[in-house]
Design a protein around this motif. Structure first.
Motif, short mmCIF file in Angstrom:
data_model
loop_
_atom_site.label_atom_id
_atom_site.label_comp_id
_atom_site.label_asym_id
_atom_site.label_seq_id
_atom_site.Cartn_x
_atom_site.Cartn_y
_atom_site.Cartn_z
N ARG A 133 0.39 -0.97 0.16
CA ARG A 133 0.18 -0.27 -0.21
C ARG A 133 1.12 1.56 0.11
NH1 ARG A 133 -2.73 -3.48 4.03
NH2 ARG A 133 -4.94 -4.21 3.00
N VAL A 134 1.85 1.19 1.05
CA VAL A 134 2.85 2.36 0.73
C VAL A 134 3.63 3.14 -0.96
CG1 VAL A 134 4.44 3.34 2.09
CG2 VAL A 134 3.79 2.31 3.19
N GLY A 135 3.66 1.31 -1.02
CA GLY A 135 4.90 1.72 -3.00
C GLY A 135 3.79 1.85 -3.23
N ALA A 136 2.01 1.54 -3.88
CA ALA A 136 1.15 1.47 -5.10
C ALA A 136 0.45 3.64 -4.25
CB ALA A 136 -0.08 1.20 -4.67
N SER A 137 0.68 3.84 -2.93
CA SER A 137 0.72 4.94 -2.91
C SER A 137 1.39 6.20 -3.37
CB SER A 137 0.47 5.50 -1.39
OG SER A 137 1.17 6.55 -0.79
N GLU A 138 2.83 5.85 -3.19
CA GLU A 138 4.10 6.82 -3.40
C GLU A 138 4.18 6.26 -4.67
OE1 GLU A 138 7.50 5.31 -1.01
OE2 GLU A 138 6.68 6.03 0.10
N GLN A 139 3.61 5.91 -5.65
CA GLN A 139 3.34 5.94 -7.33
C GLN A 139 2.33 7.19 -8.17
OE1 GLN A 139 5.21 4.67 -9.05
NE2 GLN A 139 6.04 3.42 -7.80
N ARG A 140 1.96 7.53 -6.33
CA ARG A 140 0.84 8.86 -7.26
C ARG A 140 1.37 9.83 -7.07
NH1 ARG A 140 -3.56 7.33 -3.41
NH2 ARG A 140 -4.42 9.21 -3.86
N HIS A 141 2.15 10.39 -6.03
CA HIS A 141 2.56 11.35 -5.29
C HIS A 141 4.34 11.78 -4.92
CE1 HIS A 141 3.05 9.48 -1.36
NE2 HIS A 141 2.03 9.30 -1.87
N SER A 142 4.90 12.30 -5.21
CA SER A 142 6.35 12.57 -4.81
C SER A 142 7.15 12.16 -3.41
CB SER A 142 7.02 13.95 -5.34
OG SER A 142 6.83 14.91 -4.48
N GLY A 143 5.78 12.45 -2.81
CA GLY A 143 6.14 12.08 -1.15
C GLY A 143 6.50 10.23 -0.32
N GLN A 144 7.46 10.38 0.46
CA GLN A 144 7.72 9.51 1.05
C GLN A 144 6.82 8.83 2.32
OE1 GLN A 144 10.42 6.95 -0.49
NE2 GLN A 144 9.39 8.30 -2.06
N ILE A 145 6.67 8.13 2.86
CA ILE A 145 5.89 7.35 3.60
C ILE A 145 6.83 6.48 4.58
CG2 ILE A 145 3.64 6.36 4.56
CD1 ILE A 145 1.92 7.65 2.47
N ARG A 146 6.73 6.74 6.00
CA ARG A 146 7.20 5.12 7.00
C ARG A 146 6.53 5.16 7.88
NH1 ARG A 146 12.59 2.92 6.78
NH2 ARG A 146 11.24 1.31 7.68
N ILE A 147 5.95 3.76 8.04
CA ILE A 147 5.71 3.01 8.55
C ILE A 147 6.65 2.59 10.16
CG2 ILE A 147 3.49 1.88 10.05
CD1 ILE A 147 2.07 2.22 7.70
N CYS A 148 6.63 3.41 11.36
CA CYS A 148 7.65 2.39 12.65
C CYS A 148 6.43 1.89 13.49
CB CYS A 148 8.34 3.49 13.01
SG CYS A 148 8.89 2.55 14.43
N VAL A 149 6.78 0.96 13.96
CA VAL A 149 5.46 -0.10 15.02
C VAL A 149 6.56 -0.42 16.05
CG1 VAL A 149 3.83 -0.96 15.60
CG2 VAL A 149 3.58 -0.04 14.00
N GLU A 150 6.42 0.52 17.51
CA GLU A 150 7.10 -0.25 18.36
C GLU A 150 6.86 -0.48 19.56
OE1 GLU A 150 11.65 2.61 18.87
OE2 GLU A 150 10.09 3.04 19.96
N SER A 151 7.25 -1.80 20.06
CA SER A 151 6.24 -2.15 21.95
C SER A 151 6.80 -1.07 22.82
CB SER A 151 6.98 -3.56 21.58
OG SER A 151 8.42 -2.92 22.33
#
Length: 176
Positions: free
Chosen positions: A33-51
């Protein structure tokens, strides 16, 4: 909650708890989903989940620094460590989740902050939190991705005339 109880909670949780909440098949779908999203805009999205927070953060908890402030500091630190700030158009976004405290932070780089205010990001956090309360982690993260993508497309849309834009950051969520 007293400091000892808080420390024990954060010591108790580890990456295995994170992987239970966000299993490998969900990580794969989120990365797609992140990869597909980034095909539509020049932004970069990261998700970080910490315990849990590192002990170095928890030791700083005192009457002057709240737990919420420490969580925000950790999100900003991860924004830097993951190099989300280092994108060509300064339009990276970090979605940070801290399982031990059921906390969510979104950190947007300065290029995007010029266009999108804190109230928008707070609404995204509230939508995620609502899904998370029902243990619908994938739904919450997916909705956050969609809402983040919408603002990135609105302000940094990739058009056919846009030159190829490299994927500057990994799409796979970081689980710690």
């Amino acid at each position: 909650m007293n400091k000892l109880t808080l420390l024990l909670k954060h010591l108790w949780l580890d990456v295995s708890d994170t992987r239970r909440a966000i299993p490998p098949d969900m990580v794969h779908r989120l990365a797609e989903r992140v990869g597909a999203s980034e095909q539509r805009h020049s932004g970069q999205i990261r998700i970080c989940v910490e315990s849990s927070l590192p002990m170095s953060y928890l030791w700083r908890l005192n009457g002057e620094t709240s737990l919420a402030e420490l969580i925000r500091q950790r999100a900003v630190t991860m924004f830097g460590k993951l190099r989300v700030w280092d994108t060509e158009h300064n339009n990276g976004v970090l979605v940070y989740v801290l399982l031990a405290e059921h906390a969510i932070e979104i950190v947007a780089d300065r290029g995007l902050r010029r266009h999108v205010g804190d109230s928008h990001w707070q609404a995204v956090v509230e939508h995620m939190a609502s899904a998370f309360r029902e243990r619908r982690y994938e739904d919450g993260l997916t909705q956050a991705l969609e809402e983040t993508s919408a603002v990135l497309v609105a302000h940094f849309e990739r058009t056919d005339a846009s030159p190829d834009h490299p994927n500057e950051l990994p799409d796979t969520p970081l689980l710690q």
